[in-house]
Design an enzyme around this catalytic site. Structure first.
Site, PDB file in Angstrom:
ATOM      1  NE  ARG B  50       9.728  28.581  31.956  1.00 13.10           N
ATOM      2  CZ  ARG B  50       8.892  27.663  31.461  1.00 13.10           C
ATOM      3  NH1 ARG B  50       8.161  27.957  30.390  1.00 13.10           N
ATOM      4  NH2 ARG B  50       8.770  26.484  32.025  1.00 13.10           N
ATOM      5  CG  ASP B  52       9.185  38.221  27.746  1.00 16.99           C
ATOM      6  OD1 ASP B  52       9.213  37.003  27.498  1.00 16.99           O
ATOM      7  OD2 ASP B  52       8.129  38.857  27.911  1.00 16.99           O
ATOM      8  CE1 TYR B 111       8.964  40.228  36.229  1.00 12.73           C
ATOM      9  CE2 TYR B 111       7.110  39.234  37.379  1.00 12.73           C
ATOM     10  CZ  TYR B 111       8.176  39.123  36.505  1.00 12.73           C
ATOM     11  OH  TYR B 111       8.456  37.924  35.912  1.00 12.73           O
ATOM     12  NE  ARG B 198       7.162  43.764  27.600  1.00 13.63           N
ATOM     13  CZ  ARG B 198       7.661  43.096  26.567  1.00 13.63           C
ATOM     14  NH1 ARG B 198       8.268  41.935  26.759  1.00 13.63           N
ATOM     15  NH2 ARG B 198       7.564  43.570  25.354  1.00 13.63           N
TER      16      ARG B 198
END
Lengths: 250, 250
Positions: B50, B52, B111, B198
């Protein structure tokens, strides 16, 4: 009066091209407006090339003359601050001699054209590449590209709006490379005719698709006839990469 | 009923994230709306992650169940046609077994985080990278990153909104590489906490700036305290690169 040379990066998609127009936002206008707000002067920007609507630049070179005392760094920072939210950035700024001219001193232009070989629509690269469904024969394109290299009458590959005095240009190189789902076409010349890179790319794409052979491309060149153009590639994939000046290392 | 597995690419900048929300457009809603128009069915999309608001995907995996008879190719083409003009593309679509689950069958997530090291604002890469002015010490960042690799309680690097049962995760790798004016950070794990990538990138940036040492990062991790987080990097530079499933070659 001080002459400043700028290196400009821009996303061409929201602009009606580089050159100031009566209607529609251009890169030149956006920067000149910022320069006027900074200096209070009517500043004219001269660029190495006049890119079309939708064409991008990684390092377009340009110059302007300013009366007010300002350092190159301050000028760069001020333009970058005031040109927002337009997607234009000044990458570097320096003082140059009064006879240095972004357009007339330029002895070489370099362009990159990106073709994204995929069936799915582009998302992150929308308006940043030309999407063509595979298969696309990059080797055949690279082979055919050599037909165009050298000194030729490029009338076939010239827009009817082209203002150049002569259709004869020397194309120094036209390289086709294949990398990670993309085909990159790199063109180098002292100068190009209007739409020349996009017209060459459009015809190379026909070769990649197997619709044109190397000799079809050769015949189109020899015809010196715009109506013999196979296809004009869209502006989305075209990047002005750099301008070359005497004494600068490439 | 047929279960279809999709690979999705999207530019996250215009979306309120992947997951359907009461207010604001999300990737899930845009695709589910297209699926409903194609099938006439209320189709639910399940994804590996999911993401952001503002986070991009190069190949998010998702699945959905459809009653109506349709080939994977037709489904892919129809979604790509109907999801426009949203920057979402279905890169591939295939039938899978009824017990294949995009989220629960997934055994690895990858990622990429892109930092653009430059002073000038971003133009072509606006909303596609995090711009940080140089200097940035990529070697120090690469060295410090190793502190976070392995099985740890990542409470410091976890959003207060994280719904995971445990803050203990195993980070398989966290690689920092420097290339052509950019720093790329690649993270691999079976799964991540909310905001973990992040948060890790934000702290590595402090290391790159010389504001944090490797041991500062180590102390932040050991503190298991969100208030010890140095910085949460913006979503702009984050890309969900791929999801790994048993039997698929990485």
């Amino acid at each position: 009066m001080t002459r400043f040379a700028l290196a400009l990066e821009f996303d061409g998609s929201p602009f009606m091209g580089f050159q100031r127009q009566a209607h529609g936002l251009t890169v030149q206008q956006a920067i000149e407006d910022a320069l006027q707000r900074i200096t209070g002067e009517q500043v004219t920007l001269h660029a190495a090339g006049r890119t079309d609507a939708g064409v991008h630049a990684l390092a377009m070179r340009a110059h302007c003359d300013i009366e007010r005392a300002i350092t190159p760094f301050r000028l760069m920072e001020a333009v970058n601050a005031l040109v927002r939210p337009h997607p234009i950035a000044v990458l570097s700024c320096e003082e140059v001699a009064d006879d240095w001219h972004a357009r007339f001193s330029c002895v070489g232009r370099r362009y990159l054209y990106r073709i994204a070989c995929r069936r799915a629509p582009l998302t992150l690269d929308a308006r940043r590449a030309w999407r063509l469904s595979p298969p696309l024969d990059a080797e055949a394109m690279a082979d055919a590209a050599s037909v165009l290299v050298g000194r030729h009458d490029f009338t076939t590959f010239r827009s009817v709006h082209c203002q150049a005095q002569s259709p004869v240009k020397t194309l120094d190189s036209l390289e086709v490379t294949s990398t990670d789902g993309e085909i990159h076409i790199r063109a180098a010349a002292r100068s190009f005719l209007h739409h020349q890179v996009r017209s060459m790319v459009g015809c190379l794409a026909l070769v990649g698709r197997g619709k044109w052979s190397r000799s079809d491309l050769s015949l189109a060149l020899e015809a010196r006839d715009r109506s013999k153009l196979g296809f004009n590639a869209p502006p989305d994939g075209l990047y002005f990469v750099r301008a070359v000046y005497p004494g600068e290392i490439e």
